[in-house]
Design an enzyme around this catalytic site. Structure first.
Site, PDB file in Angstrom:
ATOM      1  N   ARG A  69       4.218  -1.018   4.802  1.00 42.43           N
ATOM      2  CA  ARG A  69       4.959  -0.357   5.881  1.00 42.43           C
ATOM      3  C   ARG A  69       4.954  -1.218   7.133  1.00 42.43           C
ATOM      4  NH1 ARG A  69       8.153   0.624   8.118  1.00 42.43           N
ATOM      5  NH2 ARG A  69       9.085   2.448   9.085  1.00 42.43           N
TER       6      ARG A  69
ATOM      7  N   CYS B 141     -20.122   3.336 -12.117  1.00 45.93           N
ATOM      8  CA  CYS B 141     -20.964   3.185 -10.925  1.00 45.93           C
ATOM      9  C   CYS B 141     -20.784   4.355  -9.956  1.00 45.93           C
ATOM     10  CB  CYS B 141     -20.635   1.892 -10.195  1.00 45.93           C
ATOM     11  SG  CYS B 141     -21.086   0.397 -11.094  1.00 45.93           S
TER      12      CYS B 141
ATOM     13  N   CYS C 104       8.176  -2.975   9.101  1.00 43.98           N
ATOM     14  CA  CYS C 104       8.402  -2.808  10.547  1.00 43.98           C
ATOM     15  C   CYS C 104       8.558  -4.188  11.201  1.00 43.98           C
ATOM     16  CB  CYS C 104       7.219  -2.082  11.185  1.00 43.98           C
ATOM     17  SG  CYS C 104       7.649  -0.610  12.127  1.00 43.98           S
TER      18      CYS C 104
ATOM     19  N   CYS D  44     -14.648  -5.175  -5.646  1.00 41.00           N
ATOM     20  CA  CYS D  44     -15.405  -4.451  -6.671  1.00 41.00           C
ATOM     21  C   CYS D  44     -15.056  -4.998  -8.060  1.00 41.00           C
ATOM     22  CB  CYS D  44     -15.069  -2.965  -6.611  1.00 41.00           C
ATOM     23  SG  CYS D  44     -16.495  -1.896  -6.401  1.00 41.00           S
TER      24      CYS D  44
ATOM     25  N   CYS E 138       7.833   1.101  20.682  1.00 45.39           N
ATOM     26  CA  CYS E 138       8.421   2.242  19.977  1.00 45.39           C
ATOM     27  C   CYS E 138       7.398   3.365  19.801  1.00 45.39           C
ATOM     28  CB  CYS E 138       8.921   1.827  18.596  1.00 45.39           C
ATOM     29  SG  CYS E 138      10.369   0.751  18.655  1.00 45.39           S
ATOM     30  N   HIS E 139       6.233   3.042  19.279  1.00 43.32           N
ATOM     31  CA  HIS E 139       5.346   4.078  18.758  1.00 43.32           C
ATOM     32  C   HIS E 139       4.429   4.720  19.795  1.00 43.32           C
ATOM     33  CE1 HIS E 139       6.950   3.320  14.829  1.00 43.32           C
ATOM     34  NE2 HIS E 139       6.682   2.042  14.941  1.00 43.32           N
TER      35      HIS E 139
ATOM     36  N   CYS F 280     -14.755   2.201 -12.986  1.00 47.57           N
ATOM     37  CA  CYS F 280     -15.145   2.617 -11.637  1.00 47.57           C
ATOM     38  C   CYS F 280     -16.152   3.745 -11.745  1.00 47.57           C
ATOM     39  CB  CYS F 280     -13.929   3.096 -10.856  1.00 47.57           C
ATOM     40  SG  CYS F 280     -12.547   1.952 -10.823  1.00 47.57           S
TER      41      CYS F 280
ATOM     42  N   CYS G  51       4.682  -3.151  18.789  1.00 51.53           N
ATOM     43  CA  CYS G  51       4.563  -1.836  18.138  1.00 51.53           C
ATOM     44  C   CYS G  51       4.587  -0.731  19.187  1.00 51.53           C
ATOM     45  CB  CYS G  51       3.250  -1.743  17.359  1.00 51.53           C
ATOM     46  SG  CYS G  51       2.896  -3.139  16.295  1.00 51.53           S
TER      47      CYS G  51
END
Lengths: 258, 107
Positions: free
Chosen positions: A215, A76, A219, A111, A177-178, A73, A174
């Site tokens: 994650r 470059c 959920c 990449c 709740c959030h 990596c 989603c």
């Protein structure tokens, strides 16, 4: 009679409460603020934060030559502390060649394929998480800017659609709740706003590092829905919407979460 | 890719109590879990940790399956003289990892 019934249905539909608005910038709270002081201390101390182990492994991988091209990596991108600063804060980003956004995991594997001529890392593999953690760490404290690119507009909109769409056997979106209940608890745990500013993160429940995709998938499993595949269009759109929803919040990678 | 994070103060006054903190990268697979197919996942844990100061052992701990992944160990000692701390983790499947840190003790 039939017309009247239709009108009644239309009236009921328009009378339904509008979906909860997005959380205003001033009220956005990192999941960090919901944690106990012990867990906060673990994240704050770079010699106690297990995420730093992944970042160290990532640094090794960053400098290791690989693939048929025998390039690292660093060959470059040079010094990651310079070249990777702010990168995680603006991913998922639009890829012109593909005509769609890609998340940081997909970018690394692109990449590897195009420039290193190496095989892609598996989703949630130790190597991929190590590299994304190392790259993410370079953006610590940088404000999230993902979604600013105009070309991303339809994808952010798609992500918003997914965020507000009820799904699974529990029939929850989603947003239920959030956006609507982030200040409450689910069993003993804080619901939180679901802000994506610490990924990849070390989750004590997992005893390991995990990506935002992981994650989201847990959920979705929690509401008994069919979880999106890693790297699928819907997964990236949802990640992108979450990042744009957290616009301006500082990156905490590698975060520690319960 | 075993890596360790060791936190030792680089200098201290003679006679003061110093804290040493170590974090070791390890999955700590307890050996009681099963795969989706029902096969037992074999135990793979660190079983022993030791710290030596200028060759003399000053701290030792045995580790067991109930200890979380990436064990974090913290302990105290008294700074008596300048020297080198050497840490060693030993575990299942021939796992051995080492780290060291130097301290300068001032009068």
């Amino acid at each position: 009679m039939r017309l009247r019934r239709l009108l009644l249905v239309a009236a009921v539909v328009t009378a339904l409460p509008a979906l909860a608005a997005e959380i205003p910038a001033a009220e956005r709270r990192s999941s960090y603020t919901f944690m106990t002081s012990d867990t906060k201390a673990m994240q704050d101390d770079d010699t106690a934060n297990p995420g730093m182990l992944a970042a160290m492994d990532g640094e090794t991988l960053w400098n290791a030559k690989t693939g048929q091209a025998n390039k690292s990596c660093a060959n470059c991108h040079g010094d990651a502390t310079e070249s990777m600063k702010g990168v995680t804060a603006r991913y998922p980003a639009f890829d012109k060649a593909l005509g769609r956004p890609v998340d940081i995991e997909q970018r690394i594997n692109l990449c590897r394929k195009d420039h290193q001529q190496a095989s892609p890392f598996a989703n949630e593999s130790r190597e991929l998480l190590a590299l994304t953690t190392f790259i993410g760490k370079q953006s610590r404290g940088q404000p999230i800017t993902a979604g600013d690119d105009e070309a991303l507009e339809p994808f952010v909109a798609r992500g918003h659609e997914l965020f507000t769409q009820r799904q699974g056997q529990l029939n929850l979106a989603c947003t239920n709740c959030h956006d609507d209940n982030w200040d409450k608890h689910l069993a003993g745990s804080a619901v939180t706003q679901g802000q994506p500013n610490g990924y990849p993160e070390y989750r004590l429940e997992w005893q390991a590092m995990g990506s935002l995709s992981r994650r989201i998938r847990s959920c979705m499993t929690g509401v008994r829905a069919q979880a999106f595949d890693f790297g699928s269009d819907d997964m990236v759109a949802l990640e992108l919407y979450l990042m744009s929803r957290a616009h301006g919040m500082p990156i905490e990678t590698p975060a520690v979460r319960p | 890719m075993a890596s360790a994070l060791v936190n030792v103060p680089s200098k201290a006054r003679r006679g003061t109590v110093i804290e040493i903190r170590t974090l070791m990268s390890h999955i700590m697979e307890p050996g009681y879990r099963r795969t989706a197919a029902g096969d037992l996942v074999p135990r793979d844990i660190i079983t022993s940790f030791s710290c030596r100061f200028n060759g003399e052992e000053i701290f030792r701990a045995d580790l067991f399956p109930a200890i979380a992944a990436n064990p974090f160990l913290s302990f105290f000692t008294v700074a008596t003289e300048s020297g080198k701390f050497e840490f060693e983790w030993i575990g299942d499947n021939g796992f051995v990892a080492n780290a060291s840190a130097a301290i300068a003790v001032e009068a």
